[in-house]
Design an enzyme around this catalytic site. Structure first.
Site, PDB file in Angstrom:
ATOM      1  N   GLU A 101      -1.851  -7.283   7.437  1.00 28.13           N
ATOM      2  CA  GLU A 101      -0.527  -7.094   8.020  1.00 28.13           C
ATOM      3  C   GLU A 101      -0.346  -7.979   9.252  1.00 28.13           C
ATOM      4  O   GLU A 101      -1.325  -8.402   9.883  1.00 28.13           O
ATOM      5  CB  GLU A 101      -0.348  -5.612   8.383  1.00 28.13           C
TER       6      GLU A 101
ATOM      7  N   HIS B 201       0.833  -1.214   0.000  1.00 29.96           N
ATOM      8  CA  HIS B 201       0.000   0.000   0.000  1.00 29.96           C
ATOM      9  C   HIS B 201       0.867   1.263   0.000  1.00 29.96           C
ATOM     10  O   HIS B 201       2.017   1.245   0.440  1.00 29.96           O
ATOM     11  CB  HIS B 201      -0.897  -0.002   1.240  1.00 29.96           C
TER      12      HIS B 201
END
Ligand SMILES: *[C@@H]1O[C@H](CO)[C@@H](O)[C@H](O)[C@H]1NC(C)=O
Ligand SMILES: *[C@@H]1O[C@H](CO)[C@@H](O)[C@H](O)[C@H]1NC(C)=O
Ligand SMILES: *[C@@H]1O[C@H](CO)[C@@H](O)[C@H](O)[C@H]1NC(C)=O
Ligand SMILES: *[C@@H]1O[C@H](CO)[C@@H](O)[C@H](O)[C@H]1NC(C)=O
Ligand SMILES: *[C@@H]1O[C@H](CO)[C@@H](O)[C@H](O)[C@H]1NC(C)=O
Ligand SMILES: *[C@@H]1O[C@H](CO)[C@@H](O)[C@H](O)[C@H]1NC(C)=O
Length: 357
Positions: free
Chosen positions: A216, A112
């Protein structure tokens, strides 16, 4: 031969291991991954990840010949990407590959763009971030719980969008055939910006699947806690959810952190899930620095750190091997210490909060 019942049993294992440490049905095959090296500069130990610029280097694609070049259509004019795509196609259709129960998949792993949590870590310094600020939802001015993209992060995703546009139009790259993303907002937004308004083939439009386990590594940081499904669906109405995606985040627990071995275990689970349920060859995954590092460990790729907004391609050979999946069980999360006040030192990491005042 990968037959339907085997696929189904691998898949059911993939989802049940995560939910249940002792699955009732053991499959009779399992998947093993290796990286085909010599294709991208990123798979070469001589390439320095800290200075490598993937958009300036054609995604790292090495100029070389492949054994299949002589049968490449229009080979006088074919681009390096067209030759690679033909090579992968040739490998996937070779009797040797089928005999060995192998399959080649090109993964595009994208991190990202910069989120408010990344900007806050730079602002406060890593010790104060890790041991104090990251456990809060924000500081009154900025929110970093399930962080959104900063203007820098949006600009990074726009750069990658233009890069994909040039890959598709000039380099004639084979577009991704399927898309997956982490459920965290910064990845949903990055994927959305990266693949918007591209000349994609009509049969493979950008309709990503939100997959829980591409998230994550879970830490005490509130940026690792996802939003609820309703919220995600309302902000990204064209995205699909994997089967069984729950309303509320089932994994993030206050002041608890997922050990690295546990992250690698669930990275293998999500890769096995994708490789068992998706027959496509070109697969895009939008994820995070820590999670992509974990996926690379499971795939057997060298360490290759990505800056915010960066991506790397990985040519994977997946082999279906006989025998049961080596047993794994979930590893419990670890409690995390914090500091009552933010530490003032800025120059070292102190995840253990040894730097509390
Ligand atoms: C499984 O993959 C690893 C690398 O990821 C490789 O070293 C090993 O040879 C593979 N095993 C088999 C049986 O293919
Ligand atoms: C990477 O390369 C592109 C294209 O050459 C350039 O526009 C960009 O500024 C470079 N990025 C960095 C961080 O150097
Ligand atoms: C690969 O070849 C192309 C076209 O000949 C050239 O523009 C490019 O600079 C080369 N890339 C590398 C990394 O050598
Ligand atoms: C909150 O943190 C941001 C950095 O993420 C900083 O720019 C801002 O000034 C901080 N606000 C306050 C009130 O300290
Ligand atoms: C989902 O999250 C939003 C935003 O945080 C919140 O307003 C809403 O009440 C939540 N919905 C449910 C069902 O929890
Ligand atoms: C880090 O900062 C502390 C306090 O600011 C200082 O005492 C220490 O020498 C610094 N360490 C390094 C390696 O620079």
């Amino acid at each position: 031969m990968r037959t339907q019942p085997i696929i189904a049993s691998v898949l059911s294992l993939a989802s049940s291991v995560w939910a249940n440490p002792s699955p009732p049905h053991q499959p009779k095959t399992h998947l093993n991954y290796t990286v085909v090296t010599g294709i991208f500069q990123q798979d070469d130990p001589a390439t320095d990840p800290s200075t490598f610029n993937f958009t300036a280097q054609n995604f790292g694609l090495i100029n070389r010949t492949y054994p299949s070049d002589s049968s490449c259509p229009d080979r006088g004019k074919a681009t390096q990407w067209q030759k690679l795509n033909h090579y992968i196609d040739t490998l996937n259709h070779s009797p040797e590959t089928k005999k060995n129960n192998e399959r080649y998949v090109l993964l595009f792993l994208g991190r990202h763009g910069e989120g408010f949590h990344n900007a806050a870590e730079s602002y406060f310094g890593t010790p104060a971030w890790n041991c104090y600020w990251s456990e809060l939802d924000g500081n009154g001015t900025v929110t970093w719980a399930d962080a959104h993209l900063t203007t820098t992060g949006i600009a990074q995703a726009d750069v990658v969008n233009r890069f994909w546009n040039s890959l598709l139009t000039k380099e004639k790259i084979a577009a991704p055939e399927s898309y997956y993303t982490s459920p965290l907002y910064r990845c949903l937004a990055t994927a959305d910006l990266t693949f918007a308004n591209l000349p994609l083939p009509r049969k493979n439009p950008f309709v990503p699947t939100v997959k829980e386990l591409f998230r994550e590594g879970i830490s005490a940081h509130t940026c690792d806690r996802r939003s609820n499904r309703t919220y995600i669906a309302s902000h990204f109405p064209t995205f699909k959810f994997e089967k069984g995606f729950p309303e509320h985040d089932p994994y993030w627990k206050e002041l608890m952190a997922e050990p690295r071995e546990e992250q690698d275990r669930r990275s293998k689970v999500v890769l096995d899930d994708v490789f068992s349920s998706d027959k496509n060859t070109y697969i895009s995954v939008t994820s995070h620095s820590g999670e992509i590092a974990s996926l690379l460990r499971v795939l057997g790729h060298r360490v290759f750190g990505l800056s915010t907004g960066a991506a790397l391609p990985v040519l994977v050979k997946a082999t279906t091997l006989k025998g049961e999946t080596p047993p794994t069980s979930t590893i419990p999360y670890n409690p995390q210490a914090t500091c009552a006040m933010p530490p003032t030192i800025r120059n070292s990491t102190c995840n253990d909060c040894s730097c509390c005042l």
